[in-house]
Each structure stands twice: as structure tokens, then as C-alpha cells.
Motif scaffolding. Structure first.
Motif, PDB file in Angstrom:
ATOM      1  N   THR A 199       0.782  -1.193  -0.045  1.00 62.01           N
ATOM      2  CA  THR A 199      -0.008  -0.067   0.220  1.00 62.01           C
ATOM      3  C   THR A 199       0.834   1.184   0.134  1.00 62.01           C
ATOM      4  O   THR A 199       0.327   2.257  -0.338  1.00 62.01           O
ATOM      5  CB  THR A 199      -1.063  -0.059   1.077  1.00 62.01           C
ATOM      6  N   VAL A 200       2.044   1.161   0.428  1.00 65.93           N
ATOM      7  CA  VAL A 200       3.115   2.269   0.410  1.00 65.93           C
ATOM      8  C   VAL A 200       3.844   2.369  -1.033  1.00 65.93           C
ATOM      9  O   VAL A 200       3.597   3.643  -1.688  1.00 65.93           O
ATOM     10  CB  VAL A 200       3.952   2.202   1.495  1.00 65.93           C
ATOM     11  N   ILE A 201       4.697   1.534  -1.235  1.00 65.88           N
ATOM     12  CA  ILE A 201       5.396   1.413  -2.282  1.00 65.88           C
ATOM     13  C   ILE A 201       4.797   0.251  -3.159  1.00 65.88           C
ATOM     14  O   ILE A 201       5.015  -0.839  -3.218  1.00 65.88           O
ATOM     15  CB  ILE A 201       6.997   1.132  -2.020  1.00 65.88           C
ATOM     16  N   LYS A 202       3.924   0.854  -4.397  1.00 62.21           N
ATOM     17  CA  LYS A 202       3.090  -0.035  -4.913  1.00 62.21           C
ATOM     18  C   LYS A 202       4.078  -0.905  -6.125  1.00 62.21           C
ATOM     19  O   LYS A 202       3.446  -2.014  -6.506  1.00 62.21           O
ATOM     20  CB  LYS A 202       1.879   0.789  -5.610  1.00 62.21           C
ATOM     21  N   GLU A 203       4.928  -0.273  -6.827  1.00 57.96           N
ATOM     22  CA  GLU A 203       5.537  -0.940  -7.745  1.00 57.96           C
ATOM     23  C   GLU A 203       6.521  -1.886  -7.455  1.00 57.96           C
ATOM     24  O   GLU A 203       7.195  -2.777  -8.398  1.00 57.96           O
ATOM     25  CB  GLU A 203       6.197   0.237  -8.646  1.00 57.96           C
ATOM     26  N   PHE A 204       6.946  -1.992  -6.101  1.00 60.53           N
ATOM     27  CA  PHE A 204       8.263  -2.665  -5.602  1.00 60.53           C
ATOM     28  C   PHE A 204       7.879  -3.220  -4.102  1.00 60.53           C
ATOM     29  O   PHE A 204       6.667  -2.852  -3.668  1.00 60.53           O
ATOM     30  CB  PHE A 204       9.414  -1.923  -5.396  1.00 60.53           C
ATOM     31  N   GLY A 205       8.387  -4.251  -3.696  1.00 63.09           N
ATOM     32  CA  GLY A 205       8.224  -4.806  -2.501  1.00 63.09           C
ATOM     33  C   GLY A 205       7.056  -5.734  -2.217  1.00 63.09           C
ATOM     34  O   GLY A 205       6.017  -5.391  -1.478  1.00 63.09           O
ATOM     35  N   LYS A 206       6.623  -6.308  -3.178  1.00 65.89           N
ATOM     36  CA  LYS A 206       5.074  -7.144  -2.989  1.00 65.89           C
ATOM     37  C   LYS A 206       5.334  -8.134  -1.688  1.00 65.89           C
ATOM     38  O   LYS A 206       6.269  -8.680  -1.214  1.00 65.89           O
ATOM     39  CB  LYS A 206       5.001  -8.173  -4.352  1.00 65.89           C
ATOM     40  N   THR A 266      14.096  -5.862  -0.962  1.00 67.14           N
ATOM     41  CA  THR A 266      13.573  -6.101   0.397  1.00 67.14           C
ATOM     42  C   THR A 266      13.158  -5.079   1.387  1.00 67.14           C
ATOM     43  O   THR A 266      12.262  -5.020   2.107  1.00 67.14           O
ATOM     44  CB  THR A 266      14.627  -6.961   1.062  1.00 67.14           C
ATOM     45  N   LEU A 267      14.063  -3.894   1.069  1.00 64.41           N
ATOM     46  CA  LEU A 267      13.876  -2.565   1.983  1.00 64.41           C
ATOM     47  C   LEU A 267      12.208  -2.173   1.451  1.00 64.41           C
ATOM     48  O   LEU A 267      11.454  -1.811   2.366  1.00 64.41           O
ATOM     49  CB  LEU A 267      14.554  -1.720   1.765  1.00 64.41           C
ATOM     50  N   ALA A 268      11.797  -2.116   0.268  1.00 62.42           N
ATOM     51  CA  ALA A 268      10.467  -1.798  -0.189  1.00 62.42           C
ATOM     52  C   ALA A 268       9.372  -2.928   0.514  1.00 62.42           C
ATOM     53  O   ALA A 268       8.446  -2.351   1.253  1.00 62.42           O
ATOM     54  CB  ALA A 268      10.129  -1.709  -1.574  1.00 62.42           C
ATOM     55  N   ARG A 269       9.755  -4.072   0.411  1.00 61.41           N
ATOM     56  CA  ARG A 269       8.880  -5.138   1.000  1.00 61.41           C
ATOM     57  C   ARG A 269       8.666  -4.997   2.556  1.00 61.41           C
ATOM     58  O   ARG A 269       7.696  -5.059   3.209  1.00 61.41           O
ATOM     59  CB  ARG A 269       9.364  -6.472   0.634  1.00 61.41           C
ATOM     60  N   PHE A 270       9.903  -4.362   3.413  1.00 58.62           N
ATOM     61  CA  PHE A 270       9.795  -4.311   4.717  1.00 58.62           C
ATOM     62  C   PHE A 270       8.839  -3.017   4.972  1.00 58.62           C
ATOM     63  O   PHE A 270       8.212  -3.444   6.101  1.00 58.62           O
ATOM     64  CB  PHE A 270      11.323  -3.908   5.218  1.00 58.62           C
ATOM     65  N   GLY A 294       0.455  -2.575  10.710  1.00 61.36           N
ATOM     66  CA  GLY A 294      -0.128  -1.579  11.579  1.00 61.36           C
ATOM     67  C   GLY A 294       0.980  -0.677  11.915  1.00 61.36           C
ATOM     68  O   GLY A 294       0.756   0.246  12.971  1.00 61.36           O
ATOM     69  N   VAL A 295       2.245  -1.051  11.860  1.00 63.22           N
ATOM     70  CA  VAL A 295       3.428  -0.058  12.153  1.00 63.22           C
ATOM     71  C   VAL A 295       3.341   1.454  11.328  1.00 63.22           C
ATOM     72  O   VAL A 295       3.092   1.481  10.116  1.00 63.22           O
ATOM     73  CB  VAL A 295       4.737  -0.585  11.802  1.00 63.22           C
ATOM     74  N   LYS A 296       3.346   2.631  12.069  1.00 63.44           N
ATOM     75  CA  LYS A 296       3.458   3.775  11.432  1.00 63.44           C
ATOM     76  C   LYS A 296       4.551   3.964  10.663  1.00 63.44           C
ATOM     77  O   LYS A 296       5.714   3.730  10.865  1.00 63.44           O
ATOM     78  CB  LYS A 296       3.389   4.941  12.347  1.00 63.44           C
ATOM     79  N   LEU A 297       4.235   4.415   9.293  1.00 61.35           N
ATOM     80  CA  LEU A 297       5.274   4.805   8.392  1.00 61.35           C
ATOM     81  C   LEU A 297       6.619   5.630   8.979  1.00 61.35           C
ATOM     82  O   LEU A 297       7.740   5.333   8.761  1.00 61.35           O
ATOM     83  CB  LEU A 297       4.826   5.295   7.176  1.00 61.35           C
ATOM     84  N   GLU A 298       6.042   6.423  10.017  1.00 63.61           N
ATOM     85  CA  GLU A 298       7.134   7.538  10.516  1.00 63.61           C
ATOM     86  C   GLU A 298       8.069   6.638  11.640  1.00 63.61           C
ATOM     87  O   GLU A 298       8.740   7.041  12.104  1.00 63.61           O
ATOM     88  CB  GLU A 298       6.628   8.967  11.024  1.00 63.61           C
TER      89      GLU A 298
END
Length: 190
Positions: free
Chosen positions: A39-46, A83-87, A95-99
Motif C-alpha cells: 500500500t505504500v510502495i506499489k511498484e516494488f516490495g510485493k 527487500t527494503l520496499a517489502r519491509f 499496523g506500524v506507522k510509516l514514520e
């Protein structure tokens, strides 16, 4: 010349082998199908949805450093950078806040070329563009820090000007990891 002594047994064995082969194909397809865009980085990190038994504590803050020494094949996205995008995607979905997510990637060895502009990258990769460029740009939007080992850079003739935007030079990978540890980053073991 071969003699077929029990055609029913041979037929049954062939059917069983075919079912086993199809079940392997089906398993692989369903395995890949489980991974969806984040939901954050849509093109990477499935990511795949998981019924985790290890609860993430409320207000958990992640400060994680990753280490990258292996380059991707020419023109391919480096799976370890992905992997960082997936993380980010999987933890925000959990449920972890992006910040509350701070990531860093320390790059050394042949992987340093995956951090360079097309001009240098194409010189060493048969004129193929660097597929990691859009991924690194996207991760940089989320304050991911990238550090290339200066010792590696010296070996491969990489200057700060050769690095993609958002990628910085460190004295060494050793130095970068030591500083990140002092800043509270845990080292991801893989």
C-alpha cells in the motif's frame, strides 16, 4: 527390446508422476500469486498476508540496517534492495506507522554498481540501463539511507558524482555499520 509385464501398473505410475508434476507447478503459481503490491510502495516490495503469531508491539519503532554485497544481473532489480520496499510495505500493512520505520542500506563489493547513474552502469553492463534507479528513487522518498563503501568505490573507480541521488559515500562499509549501530540501527541478518 523391453517387455511390458504389467501395463496397469505402468499406467498408474505415469498418472502419479503427471499429478506430482502438475502439483509442483500449481504450488509455485499459487506461491507467487500470494504476493500482492503493497500500500505504500506499489511498484516494488510485493508482500503476502500472514497470520503471524509474533505480535508487533504497539508503538514499535524499527531502525534497521541492511547489508548488500551482491549485484543484480545486468538490467534487473536487485532483490535485496527490493527487500527494503517489502519491509516498509509489510510493516505498514501490519499496523506500524510509516514514520516509525527507518531503514539504511550499506552497499559494498560488486553491488556498488547497482547504486550508480546509467552513464557508469552502462559502461560495465553492456549498455543496459540501471533497473535499480526507480526503486532507489522511490525508497529515498521514505528517507531510506544508502551508503556505498568508499573502499569499494575506490576499487571500482566510482566517485560521489557517479552515485544516484539519495546515495552517499561512506569511508567504508565497516564504518557505516559501526555508525549505524551507534545510532540504534539493528543489523538485519539477511
Amino acid at each position: 527390446m523391453y517387455h511390458i509385464s504389467n501395463p496397469v501398473k505402468i499406467f498408474s505410475s505415469l498418472v502419479l508422476l503427471m499429478l506430482m508434476a502438475f502439483s509442483q507447478v500449481s504450488y509455485a503459481e499459487s506461491g507467487l500469486a500470494a504476493f500482492k503490491p503493497g500500500t505504500v510502495i506499489k511498484e516494488f516490495g510485493k508482500v503476502a498476508e500472514v497470520d503471524s503469531q509474533l505480535a508487533i508491539p504497539q508503538n514499535m519503532k524499527f531502525k534497521v540496517a541492511f547489508d548488500l554485497g551482491s549485484a543484480a544481473n545486468a538490467g534487473e532489480v536487485n532483490r535485496q534492495i527490493d527487500t527494503l520496499a517489502r519491509f516498509i510495505n509489510m510493516h505498514v500493512a501490519a499496523g506500524v506507522k510509516l514514520e516509525d520505520i527507518e531503514l539504511a542500506l550499506v552497499v559494498h563489493g560488486k553491488a556498488a554498481m547497482d547504486m550508480t547513474h546509467n552513464t557508469l552502469y552502462q559502461q560495465t553492463h553492456k549498455n543496459t540501463p540501471n533497473a535499480n534507479k526507480p526503486l532507489i528513487a522511490e525508497l529515498s522518498k521514505y528517507q531510506v539511507k544508502f551508503y556505498v563503501c568508499g573502499q569499494t568505490a575506490a576499487y571500482y573507480g566510482i566517485s560521489q558524482n557517479d552515485l544516484l541521488p539519495g546515495v552517499d559515500m561512506a569511508l567504508s562499509a565497516l564504518t557505516a555499520h559501526a555508525i549505524l549501530a551507534q545510532q540504534g540501527y539493528s543489523l538485519n541478518p539477511f
